[in-house]
Design a protein around this motif. Structure first.
Motif: not given
Length: 414
Positions: A166-170
């Motif tokens: 998940n890019a948004f968690l990153g």
């Protein structure tokens, strides 16, 4: 007795005029330079700009000679040269340099639209880093640790995005990592009154060592699991993104690209249009007076440094969530220090820092494009270009720029 304005500007303008007229003009290439205004896939077709190499630069050189002569006349009258004339001289010099290198290149055509769009992309981490520096220094803390915050954000974003897919968690994790680096800076420089420069340098080395160690021992052991970050999507706004030249720059960006524009506005509005910003600036200029008025000086500095770390961490996530497929050692490549230069060049103003970061991003992208088209300029010089621009920009303004008066000075309440 009146004091004449500094002659540094007139000397620089005169030197630039001579270089353009002689080197780029009389001794330049007679071939034409072609500049495309369209990007691939643009709905609207714009005509190509063609400049005869030698003739165009002779004309530009004469214009710069006129500006330089006018600057000397203004100095003789005890007046300074208008900022807009200095800006025009800078644009003319850049145009002349482009004409000179492109007309002598193996491929005599470049896309101005792609050059500008690429400059904005490369400037994204610089903008976030410079905003972090502005937030910290306006509150009186010199943030040398921007490099470490960018690097920590890049590493954490890659790791979390790889594990969670998940890019948004990153992206969120990168902000937290930047905040943690800032907390160490705030703790030692504000609470324990350690020299801010030393703490910042040590933090940069510490983050570099930790990320390098974890990269070798963890990420390289299983890159599929730990170093295969999911990238943030590019969001294209219909119709607006098709506008020639500015469309791809403003309306075809990743989430971080849109956050960059929003962050510049929010930081500028917060610092100069709100009560919070007035208190922050008071703490950075005269902490004792601010304390007398009831402002919690060290608390304000602490939270501003932490906020600056969050901003820089988000900027660092750009490297691994947008620009590059995976994390590598020293991925930030010294951009934290260039961001610090953008703070000085932009005169501790969010909008000024943003424009300075764009200038450095333009220089970075220009050296890539000019290397590809095969210019006669040595590749080593092209690789140095972004850093040379940084040095000259700061050296040209550092004598006239004055940062917050209390920046770098710890405050101990009596």
């Amino acid at each position: 007795m009146s004091v004449l304005p500094s002659k540094k500007t007139s000397i620089i303008l005169s030197a630039i005029a001579v270089i353009v007229f002689l080197c780029f003009g009389l001794l330049g290439n007679s071939e034409s330079a072609h500049f495309q205004l369209n990007s691939p896939g643009d709905a609207f077709e714009l005509p190509e700009l063609v400049f005869p190499g030698r003739a165009s630069n002779i004309v530009i050189g004469l214009l710069l000679v006129g500006i330089a002569a006018y600057s000397w006349m203004q100095r003789k009258k005890g007046q300074t040269l208008a900022t807009w004339m200095v800006a025009i001289a800078a644009v003319l010099f850049v145009l002349s340099f482009l004409i000179w290198v492109v007309s002598g290149a193996d491929i005599s055509t470049i896309s101005l639209a792609s050059l500008l769009a690429g400059a904005v992309v490369l400037a994204v981490p610089l903008v976030f880093g410079s905003l972090s520096g502005v937030l910290c220094e306006r509150a009186g803390v010199v943030n040398i640790a921007i490099e470490g915050q960018l690097l920590g954000g890049a590493f954490t974003a890659a790791l979390v995005s790889s594990l969670t897919k998940n890019a948004f968690l990153g992206l969120i994790a990168a902000g937290i990592a930047g905040a943690l680096v800032s907390l160490v800076l705030a703790l030692f420089s504000i609470k324990y009154v350690v020299n801010q420069i030393i703490v910042g340098v040590v933090l940069n080395v510490l983050v570099s060592g930790i990320t390098g160690f974890l990269f070798t021992t963890v990420m390289q052991e299983d890159p599929e699991l730990f170093n295969s970050p999911v990238h943030l999507p590019v969001i294209e706004i219909p119709l607006l993104s098709a506008i020639p030249v500015i469309g791809p720059i403003l309306f075809k960006q990743s989430v971080i690209g849109y956050l960059m524009y929003l962050a510049v506005f929010i930081v500028w509005f917060g610092l100069f249009k709100t009560k919070w910003g007035l208190r922050v600036r008071a703490v950075g200029e005269h902490p004792k007076a601010a304390d007398t008025l009831g402002i919690k000086v060290n608390r304000t500095r602490f939270w501003n440094v932490t906020l600056g770390g969050i901003v820089a961490g988000i900027g660092g996530s750009f490297f691994t969530l947008v620009a590059i497929d995976s994390f590598t050692k020293e991925i930030s490549g010294g951009r934290g220090f260039i961001a610090l230069a953008a703070v000085i060049f932009g005169r501790w103003n969010p909008i000024g820092a943003f424009l300075a970061a764009l200038l450095f991003g333009f220089a970075d992208n220009l050296q890539v494009i000019l290397t590809i088209i095969g210019t006669p300029v040595p590749s080593q010089f092209m690789a140095m270009m972004p850093y040379l621009v940084t040095i000259f920009a700061v050296a040209g303004l550092v004598g006239r720029s004055r940062g917050p008066a209390a920046a770098g000075e710890p405050y101990v309440k009596e």
